[in-house]
Scaffold this active site. Structure first.
Site, mmCIF file in Angstrom:
data_model
loop_
_atom_site.group_PDB
_atom_site.id
_atom_site.type_symbol
_atom_site.label_atom_id
_atom_site.label_comp_id
_atom_site.label_asym_id
_atom_site.label_seq_id
_atom_site.Cartn_x
_atom_site.Cartn_y
_atom_site.Cartn_z
ATOM 1 N N ASP A 164 9.977 -16.262 8.793
ATOM 2 C CA ASP A 164 9.937 -14.868 9.215
ATOM 3 C C ASP A 164 11.049 -14.616 10.244
ATOM 4 O O ASP A 164 12.208 -14.917 9.974
ATOM 5 C CB ASP A 164 8.538 -14.540 9.753
ATOM 6 N N TYR A 287 11.757 -6.054 15.904
ATOM 7 C CA TYR A 287 11.766 -4.918 14.982
ATOM 8 C C TYR A 287 12.485 -3.712 15.585
ATOM 9 O O TYR A 287 13.134 -2.950 14.862
ATOM 10 C CB TYR A 287 10.323 -4.541 14.615
ATOM 11 N N HIS A 338 3.748 -16.769 2.653
ATOM 12 C CA HIS A 338 4.659 -16.433 3.742
ATOM 13 C C HIS A 338 4.489 -17.364 4.932
ATOM 14 O O HIS A 338 5.466 -17.726 5.585
ATOM 15 C CB HIS A 338 4.388 -14.989 4.152
#
Length: 361
Positions: A164, A287, A338
């Protein structure tokens, strides 16, 4: 500086009171999980967190690990290190992503520390690591990780593994510091070719990139990247809301039905780390702050093991070849999504060992 996690009891007592006062939403009609975490599943998680889960057991587990806080270019970073029990394998640095933590890497670290030192830094703004003094970027973290491994811990050469957000850090480590990085294990292999000037993508590659850009799975990133403080205000005040936000993504991105691949207490430990450290808002920094060219790491020329996990099952080898020039293995896992190290630690440990053998030969 040596460090030990010991959450004050009043913090845990307050958490229990808040959990016991949880107000659950009315379920929206539709297939289960299609509207987010089902209230009945959230209710069971909240009940376990408030009346059966033992945070102190996690603290006791950590007594067996070396922990420290290290100043890396003006950022205090929480680091867990496991010295090799025997053997002289290449050390490895493991980097987690969002919405998980160093705790999700511990099972893999236990396996790998049989023959090598394992280092697990918490990303800046996550758990017990401070936020960066500048905007978050993968190269900024990567340069700090290289300083941690070389100047601070004294390793000449090491392996890198990241998932990630941590995958971008690992790609930058391998691309920008080939003098130190002996090899990279990439379970979230780079998408950087799509942004490189002059690179032509095949139709297969374009179709794969479209397949992983599903709008129903991108709302969280848009909210975290555009209105992080509004979201953080809700989650930092409500443990059930925090748990719902995190557990829904854990379930959605796993290789299984709902939370079935995970031990429930491990899911709660992960949420509890965000709660006791008040770090959910700062965990959104990648983000909000990462630059548009964050994925444009240098071409990675060190030996690479590409691990295609089930969440990106269609990843084409040709796409990897546009970012990694020395691919020693390319494997599609039979299970594990993931959260690859969390879901399939045995398979990942095997691939790490095989890459090292390949490098040494």
């Amino acid at each position: 500086m040596e460090f030990r996690i010991d959450v004050p009891q009043p913090v845990l007592d307050d958490l229990r009171r808040r959990l016991e006062a949880t107000i659950l939403p009315e379920p929206t009609p539709g297939p289960e999980w299609s509207n987010g975490i089902p209230p009945r599943i959230l209710a069971a998680l909240v009940d376990r967190w408030s009346s059966g889960y033992d945070w102190r057991a996690f603290e006791r587990r950590l007594v067996g690990y070396e922990q420290r806080i290290v100043d890396l270019a003006g950022c205090d970073v929480h680091v867990v290190r496991l010295p090799a029990r025997r053997g002289t394998g290449l050390p490895i640095v493991l980097t987690h992503g969002w919405p998980y933590s160093f705790a999700s890497m511990l099972d893999l670290a236990d396996l790998l520390s049989e023959e090598r030192d394992v280092v697990i830094p918490s990303l800046p703004g996550y758990s017990y690591s401070a936020v960066l003094p500048e905007p978050f970027s993968s190269p900024g973290v990567a340069h700090r990780w290289n300083a941690l491994m070389t100047a601070e811990l004294g390793y000449d050469r090491y392996l890198v593994y990241g998932e990630d957000v941590g995958a971008g850090v690992s790609d930058w480590l391998a691309g920008a510091h080939p003098e130190s990085v002996a090899g990279i294990i990439a379970p979230h292999a780079s998408f950087s070719a799509r942004s490189r000037p002059g690179v032509e993508l095949t139709e297969e590659e374009k179709e794969f990139l479209r397949s992983v850009a599903r709008p129903e799975e991108s709302g969280y990133a848009h909210q975290q990247g555009t209105r992080p403080d509004t979201l953080a205000a809700a989650l930092i005040d409500s443990p059930s809301g925090l748990l719902a936000w995190i557990a829904e993504k854990v379930a959605a991105w796993s290789d299984g039905e709902g939370l079935e691949p995970f031990d429930v207490d491990d899911v709660l430990t992960n949420a509890a780390l965000y709660w006791v450290t008040r770090s959910i808002g700062t965990s959104f920094r990648p983000y909000r702050e990462s630059p548009d060219d964050d994925e444009l790491h240098p071409l990675i020329e060190v030996p690479a093991a590409i691990v295609v996990q089930r969440h990106e099952a269609g990843y084409p080898r040709s796409l990897a070849e546009k970012s990694y020039t020395d691919i020693r293995s390319f494997e599609r896992l039979e299970r594990g999504g993931h959260f690859t190290a969390w879901e399939a630690p045995d398979a990942v440990a095997r691939i790490v060992r095989e890459l090292e053998v390949n490098i040494r030969n």
